[in-house]
Design an enzyme around this catalytic site. Structure first.
Site, PDB file in Angstrom:
ATOM      1  N   CYS A 143      42.782  43.087  34.216  1.00 46.13           N
ATOM      2  CA  CYS A 143      42.061  42.022  34.925  1.00 46.13           C
ATOM      3  C   CYS A 143      42.346  42.093  36.430  1.00 46.13           C
ATOM      4  CB  CYS A 143      42.483  40.637  34.440  1.00 46.13           C
ATOM      5  SG  CYS A 143      42.745  40.510  32.678  1.00 46.13           S
ATOM      6  N   ASP A 144      43.601  42.311  36.799  1.00 46.31           N
ATOM      7  CA  ASP A 144      44.007  42.100  38.195  1.00 46.31           C
ATOM      8  C   ASP A 144      44.349  43.365  38.970  1.00 46.31           C
ATOM      9  OD1 ASP A 144      43.729  39.411  37.680  1.00 46.31           O
ATOM     10  OD2 ASP A 144      45.833  39.131  37.139  1.00 46.31           O
ATOM     11  N   CYS A 179      48.089  40.596  33.242  1.00 44.76           N
ATOM     12  CA  CYS A 179      46.970  41.420  32.775  1.00 44.76           C
ATOM     13  C   CYS A 179      46.593  42.455  33.833  1.00 44.76           C
ATOM     14  CB  CYS A 179      45.773  40.530  32.439  1.00 44.76           C
ATOM     15  SG  CYS A 179      44.327  41.469  31.949  1.00 44.76           S
TER      16      CYS A 179
END
Ligand SMILES: Cc1cc2nc3c(=O)[nH]c(=O)nc-3n(C[C@H](O)[C@H](O)[C@H](O)COP(=O)(O)OP(=O)(O)OC[C@H]3O[C@@H](n4cnc5c(N)ncnc54)[C@H](O)[C@@H]3O)c2cc1C
Length: 310
Positions: free
Chosen positions: A139-140, A136
């Site tokens: 997200c990261d 992701c």
């Protein structure tokens, strides 16, 4: 037989489930949506959406999905956190869903549980997951500021997320097993213009190296078999998806890959069970098609319930 807990239970809080919830609640049906992680599904983890109609200048994924959630709740959709582990359809029993510590019964069930990313199964992938191996970018991505990183894949998700990652990374290698991309042409044009992206063609990921975090990957050229090392601090995997249908084991018909087979009205092989969104067998897995499926499933469920009460 006693009255079921809900007219409709929806499994999954992505765009398909939320749209089904909006239509069902507006039809004044008693409706519960069960979500195991966070409401929003994959859209909550998508940075920018520019192909969902109605937003001339694009919209952030989390903003779009929060609007969908609020809109559905305004009409009375109940939302519960829970992981559906099993669906029960025994004869002469109430049809139910089993969660970790409770069972809830329904007249109609709408399965909108979406998909999850495939894992490649290469050395280092599971060991370094969350420590440089990610599925992701939204997200990261910010954890990879000023690093060189690799994205594995050649479809829309790989290219879109690769471009997003150039906001943080020094350089992004896109490693693809073919010599051309599968992504939409408009995305390809942008990626080819992006100076921070370097394509590694005809190549597959063989191994991820690192002890505490990722520090390199081995990629193998599928035409020459030559292996080369790329010094990267992270690797993002976009190599296909699989459906979240384990909990349906044996209940409705699935295709070979585990996607739910439906007709045009979202009926599955079991009357009263419908499926919507990415979880079903379909040509295009996008937000625009997920919301269409959700609306159709809820409308079809409403007709089914009308028929039961006649
Ligand atoms: C990186 C990336 C970028 C994308 N970009 C775009 C884009 O720009 N435009 C676009 O149109 N589409 C895009 N997509 C595709 C889009 O996100 C999906 O088509 C859409 O989210 C599908 O919606 P859905 O409701 O079917 O499933 P999902 O969004 O996957 O939601 C399913 C939900 O079900 C829940 N769930 C699963 N199993 C259970 C269970 N047992 N019990 C309870 N809950 C469960 C999951 O936690 C999840 O929240 C992108 C996808 C990815 C991966």
């Amino acid at each position: 037989m006693s009255t079921p807990d809900y007219d409709i239970i929806i499994i999954g809080g992505g765009p398909a489930g939320l749209t089904a919830g909006l239509y069902a609640s507006r039809a004044r049906l008693k409706c519960l949506l069960i979500e195991k992680m966070f409401v929003g599904g994959l859209v909550a983890t998508t940075e920018t959406v520019e192909n969902y109609p109605g937003f001339q200048d694009s919209i952030k994924g989390p903003e779009l999905i929060q609007n969908m959630e609020e809109q559905a709740k305004r009409f009375g959709l109940e939302i519960m956190t829970g992981d559906v582990e099993k669906v029960g359809i025994g004869e002469n029993e109430l049809r139910n869903v089993k969660l970790t510590n409770k069972e809830l019964s329904w007249s109609c069930l709408i399965v909108a549980s979406g998909t999850k990313p495939n894992e490649l199964g290469v050395n280092g992938e599971s060991e370094l997951r969350g420590r440089g191996v990610s599925y992701c970018a939204t997200c990261d991505g910010p954890f990879f500021k000023d690093l060189d990183i690799a994205v594995i894949g050649g479809g829309n998700s790989a290219v879109e997320e690769g471009m997003f990652l150039t906001k943080y990374a020094k350089k992004v290698y896109i490693v693809h097993r073919r010599d051309k991309l599968r992504a939409d042409k408009i995305l390809q044009e942008r990626a080819f213009d992006n100076k921070k992206i370097e394509f590694v063609w005809d190549s597959v990921l063989d191994k991820i190296e690192g002890s505490q975090t990722v520090n390199a990957i081995d990629v193998r050229n599928v035409k020459t078999d030559a292996v080369s090392k790329l010094d990267v601090g992270g690797v993002f995997m976009y190599v296909g998806i699989k459906p979240n249908t384990e909990f349906l084991n044996g209940v409705v018909s699935l295709d070979k890959r585990g996607f739910v087979i439906t007709d045009d009205e979202m009926n599955t092989s079991v009357p009263g069970i419908f499926a919507a969104g990415d979880v079903r067998v379909k040509l295009l897995r996008q937000i625009a098609t997920a919301v269409g499926d959700g609306a159709t499933a809820a409308f079809a469920a409403e007709k089914y319930i009308d028929g039961m009460n006649r």
